[in-house]
Design a protein around this motif. Structure first.
Motif, PDB file in Angstrom:
ATOM      1  N   ASP A   1       0.813  -1.222   0.000  1.00 57.24           N
ATOM      2  CA  ASP A   1       0.000   0.000   0.000  1.00 57.24           C
ATOM      3  C   ASP A   1       0.845   1.269   0.000  1.00 57.24           C
ATOM      4  OD1 ASP A   1      -2.450  -1.257   0.008  1.00 57.24           O
ATOM      5  OD2 ASP A   1      -2.770  -1.039   2.159  1.00 57.24           O
ATOM      6  N   MET A   2       0.231   2.317  -0.505  1.00 54.08           N
ATOM      7  CA  MET A   2       0.787   3.660  -0.401  1.00 54.08           C
ATOM      8  C   MET A   2      -0.337   4.613  -0.014  1.00 54.08           C
ATOM      9  SD  MET A   2       2.775   6.109  -3.135  1.00 54.08           S
ATOM     10  CE  MET A   2       4.308   5.195  -2.993  1.00 54.08           C
TER      11      MET A   2
ATOM     12  N   ARG B   1      -3.361   3.532  -4.723  1.00 52.26           N
ATOM     13  CA  ARG B   1      -2.959   4.263  -3.528  1.00 52.26           C
ATOM     14  C   ARG B   1      -4.186   4.931  -2.931  1.00 52.26           C
ATOM     15  NH1 ARG B   1      -1.534   7.814  -7.813  1.00 52.26           N
ATOM     16  NH2 ARG B   1      -2.560   9.828  -7.524  1.00 52.26           N
TER      17      ARG B   1
ATOM     18  N   ASP C   1      -5.208   8.603  -1.653  1.00 54.37           N
ATOM     19  CA  ASP C   1      -4.850  10.015  -1.572  1.00 54.37           C
ATOM     20  C   ASP C   1      -5.591  10.634  -0.398  1.00 54.37           C
ATOM     21  OD1 ASP C   1      -3.198   9.982  -3.802  1.00 54.37           O
ATOM     22  OD2 ASP C   1      -4.771  10.616  -5.176  1.00 54.37           O
TER      23      ASP C   1
ATOM     24  N   TRP D   1      -8.890  -0.071  -2.272  1.00 56.78           N
ATOM     25  CA  TRP D   1      -9.001   0.970  -1.247  1.00 56.78           C
ATOM     26  C   TRP D   1     -10.461   1.364  -1.054  1.00 56.78           C
ATOM     27  CZ3 TRP D   1      -6.465   2.338   2.719  1.00 56.78           C
ATOM     28  CH2 TRP D   1      -5.073   2.223   2.770  1.00 56.78           C
TER      29      TRP D   1
END
Length: 153
Positions: free
Chosen positions: A27-28, A117, A119, A140
């Motif tokens: 994950d980011m 990702r 944000d 996500w």
């Protein structure tokens, strides 16, 4: 998109803590916002939730801090001082796919940001902060829609 008003610093820390159990290897979380928006505060909340009461310095000067957790390594990047995305190679950016990355100033990464990702944008608003969570990718989206995730206030 998910949005909430964080009334104080404790609510920003709590948002980080609420995101921590959602993290999975690879994950980011990209933390967007100007100077003083609360990016490092959110990162502290997340890291304290995962690691216990530890010192979580801002990686502004070191550019990256790593935290070894049982399931993965967490990389906390502050790209503010990056002049060009090619400098990411010197920070072991490619290794983050084996762990989790928190990235402050993600716009400095250019095309190196993955499409999968979360944000998180923090916007100061009348002594508080507005937090906008925008999942980039279906995974996500599912995690944020799960009943166990709750926005703090």
């Amino acid at each position: 998109m998910y949005e909430t008003l964080l009334l104080n610093k404790d609510a920003t820390l709590a948002l980080g803590a609420a995101l921590a159990p959602l993290l999975q290897q690879g994950d980011m979380i990209a933390l967007w916002g100007g100077l003083g928006a609360g990016k490092t505060t959110l990162a502290r909340g997340l890291l304290t939730s995962l690691c216990g009461e530890i010192d979580v310095p801002s990686p502004t000067f070191t550019l990256v801090q790593t935290y070894s957790l049982p399931a993965y390594t967490l990389w906390h990047f502050d790209l503010y001082r990056l002049k060009d995305p090619s400098e990411l190679n010197e920070l072991a950016w490619e290794d983050t796919v084996e762990g989790v990355a928190l990235v402050e100033w993600p716009e400095r990464a250019g095309d190196s940001l993955p499409v999968w990702r979360l944000d998180v944008t923090l916007i100061p608003e009348d002594g508080a902060r507005r937090a906008r969570l925008e999942p980039q990718g279906e995974d996500w989206q599912k995690r944020l829609d799960d009943d166990s995730f709750r926005f703090p206030r």
